[in-house]
Design an enzyme around this catalytic site. Structure first.
Site, PDB file in Angstrom:
ATOM      1  N   GLU A 154       0.816  -1.219   0.000  1.00  0.00           N
ATOM      2  CA  GLU A 154       0.000   0.000   0.000  1.00  0.00           C
ATOM      3  C   GLU A 154       0.848   1.266   0.000  1.00  0.00           C
ATOM      4  O   GLU A 154       1.477   1.601   1.004  1.00  0.00           O
ATOM      5  CB  GLU A 154      -0.913   0.009   1.230  1.00  0.00           C
ATOM      6  CG  GLU A 154      -1.789   1.247   1.338  1.00  0.00           C
ATOM      7  CD  GLU A 154      -2.682   1.243   2.556  1.00  0.00           C
ATOM      8  OE1 GLU A 154      -3.645   2.030   2.585  1.00  0.00           O
ATOM      9  OE2 GLU A 154      -2.415   0.447   3.490  1.00  0.00           O
ATOM     10  N   GLU A 160       2.377  10.136   5.959  1.00  0.00           N
ATOM     11  CA  GLU A 160       2.549   8.851   6.649  1.00  0.00           C
ATOM     12  C   GLU A 160       3.824   8.108   6.250  1.00  0.00           C
ATOM     13  O   GLU A 160       4.275   7.232   6.970  1.00  0.00           O
ATOM     14  CB  GLU A 160       1.323   7.965   6.407  1.00  0.00           C
ATOM     15  CG  GLU A 160       0.045   8.587   6.983  1.00  0.00           C
ATOM     16  CD  GLU A 160      -1.164   7.669   6.871  1.00  0.00           C
ATOM     17  OE1 GLU A 160      -0.981   6.440   6.959  1.00  0.00           O
ATOM     18  OE2 GLU A 160      -2.285   8.180   6.685  1.00  0.00           O
ATOM     19  N   ASP A 187      -5.801   2.861  -2.053  1.00  0.00           N
ATOM     20  CA  ASP A 187      -6.544   3.464  -0.952  1.00  0.00           C
ATOM     21  C   ASP A 187      -7.057   4.826  -1.420  1.00  0.00           C
ATOM     22  O   ASP A 187      -6.268   5.739  -1.692  1.00  0.00           O
ATOM     23  CB  ASP A 187      -5.621   3.616   0.269  1.00  0.00           C
ATOM     24  CG  ASP A 187      -6.346   4.160   1.484  1.00  0.00           C
ATOM     25  OD1 ASP A 187      -6.883   5.288   1.403  1.00  0.00           O
ATOM     26  OD2 ASP A 187      -6.364   3.475   2.524  1.00  0.00           O
ATOM     27  N   HIS A 190      -5.725   7.996   0.509  1.00  0.00           N
ATOM     28  CA  HIS A 190      -4.361   8.381   0.158  1.00  0.00           C
ATOM     29  C   HIS A 190      -4.302   8.928  -1.266  1.00  0.00           C
ATOM     30  O   HIS A 190      -3.604   9.918  -1.540  1.00  0.00           O
ATOM     31  CB  HIS A 190      -3.421   7.180   0.284  1.00  0.00           C
ATOM     32  CG  HIS A 190      -3.286   6.652   1.673  1.00  0.00           C
ATOM     33  ND1 HIS A 190      -2.932   7.444   2.745  1.00  0.00           N
ATOM     34  CD2 HIS A 190      -3.453   5.405   2.171  1.00  0.00           C
ATOM     35  CE1 HIS A 190      -2.882   6.712   3.836  1.00  0.00           C
ATOM     36  NE2 HIS A 190      -3.212   5.473   3.518  1.00  0.00           N
ATOM     37  N   ARG A 219     -11.730  10.724   4.905  1.00  0.00           N
ATOM     38  CA  ARG A 219     -11.557   9.397   5.506  1.00  0.00           C
ATOM     39  C   ARG A 219     -12.791   8.929   6.265  1.00  0.00           C
ATOM     40  O   ARG A 219     -12.735   7.964   7.017  1.00  0.00           O
ATOM     41  CB  ARG A 219     -10.316   9.320   6.390  1.00  0.00           C
ATOM     42  CG  ARG A 219      -9.589   7.992   6.251  1.00  0.00           C
ATOM     43  CD  ARG A 219      -8.214   7.995   6.878  1.00  0.00           C
ATOM     44  NE  ARG A 219      -7.454   6.835   6.411  1.00  0.00           N
ATOM     45  CZ  ARG A 219      -6.170   6.635   6.675  1.00  0.00           C
ATOM     46  NH1 ARG A 219      -5.502   7.509   7.389  1.00  0.00           N
ATOM     47  NH2 ARG A 219      -5.550   5.575   6.219  1.00  0.00           N
ATOM     48  N   GLU A 248     -11.952   1.031   4.925  1.00  0.00           N
ATOM     49  CA  GLU A 248     -10.995   1.488   5.929  1.00  0.00           C
ATOM     50  C   GLU A 248     -11.268   2.974   6.111  1.00  0.00           C
ATOM     51  O   GLU A 248     -10.659   3.830   5.478  1.00  0.00           O
ATOM     52  CB  GLU A 248      -9.548   1.245   5.494  1.00  0.00           C
ATOM     53  CG  GLU A 248      -8.584   1.517   6.649  1.00  0.00           C
ATOM     54  CD  GLU A 248      -7.122   1.452   6.236  1.00  0.00           C
ATOM     55  OE1 GLU A 248      -6.428   0.522   6.675  1.00  0.00           O
ATOM     56  OE2 GLU A 248      -6.693   2.350   5.486  1.00  0.00           O
TER      57      GLU A 248
END
Length: 278
Positions: A154, A160, A187, A190, A219, A248
């Site tokens: 990922e 991050e 994702d 992201h 998110r 997520e």
């Protein structure tokens, strides 16, 4: 067919993270099944945190699959990454992830490497760090292949990790490795930060995508931010993606409503006749 999944976190140290259900494994699986999810994605403290026979019983009881297993607890709890300058720490990271691969493979579920990829540490050459990452991913992908599952890598946003932030760069990196058993995790949170165009990137890397994290720009669950999902769904259909879109996302405003919103969004974009035009 693109499948739906929802996250269940059993790691107290990750309590502020973007996972829908928390703490109670059976309750999370039961609720996911009742809402119509195809699978659950698990985040556990370690590979031996759940007795496989217990998980097998629960998955069978509620007729639901294990979509994937996360490895982030290895960093959060143990401080392990694949790019730590200390070779002993890197070895422990590989052992931790190997155990998670073995655990997930019992249920035909891949392990995800996100935060455990680490960062370029101060005073360490960037090239050297990428050599460590390549060594770790290659060894783990080879092991996963022997277990009959892919390894999921990922790319994370710039806040991050300072390694790989876009799917295009991630594709270039894994394609330079000897193994072909690594798939990318797309994702949407992201990607909203890093990509020029999420749909175009999905079409560009195409077959390399093995898992999707389904979250909106903030998110929160899809539908609670400004990400344009119709174009993303269309791109996934165009590359013939048949894996999971897994929530997520933050459990906002609460886990139950977050799960309900996610399954509503999934049904809207992935199970209706109007969900794609190709």
């Amino acid at each position: 067919m693109i499948q739906s999944a929802v996250t269940i976190a059993l790691v107290p140290q990750l309590k502020t993270g973007p996972w829908i259900f928390w703490e109670n494994l059976e309750a999370g699986i039961s609720k996911a099944a009742q809402l119509g999810f195809d699978g659950v994605e698990l985040f556990t403290p370690a590979a031996d945190s759940i007795e496989p026979s217990i998980l097998k019983t629960l998955l069978e009881k509620y007729s639901i699959s294990l979509a994937a297993v996360g490895t982030g607890a290895g960093k959060v709890i143990k401080g392990l990454t694949l790019t730590d300058p200390n070779p002993d720490v890197r070895k422990l990271a590989i052992t931790f992830i190997t155990d998670m691969i073995n655990f997930g493979a019992r249920f035909n579920a891949p392990a995800i490497i996100g935060s455990m990829q680490g960062n370029v540490a101060a005073g360490v050459e960037r090239e050297r760090t990428f050599e460590w990452l390549a060594e770790g991913l290659s060894a783990l992908a080879t092991h996963a292949e022997a277990k009959g599952v892919p390894l999921i890598y990922e790319p994370l946003n710039r806040y991050e990790t300072n390694l790989i932030n876009t799917l295009t760069d991630g594709a270039g990196f894994i394609q330079r490795l000897d193994t072909r058993n690594i798939k990318l995790l797309a994702d949407l949170f992201h990607m909203n930060i890093e990509e020029e165009s999420i749909p175009e990137t999905i079409r560009k890397v195409g077959p390399l995508i093995g898992h999707v994290h389904f979250a909106d720009s903030n998110r929160r669950p899809v539908g609670m931010g400004h990400t344009s999902i119709p174009e993303i769904a269309e791109a996934l259909y165009q590359i013939n993606y048949t894996g999971y879109v897994s929530a997520e996302a933050f459990p906002w405003p609460n886990p139950d409503e977050a799960a309900r919103q996610t399954i509503r969004a999934y049904k809207q974009f992935f199970t209706t006749a109007s969900s794609h035009t190709s």
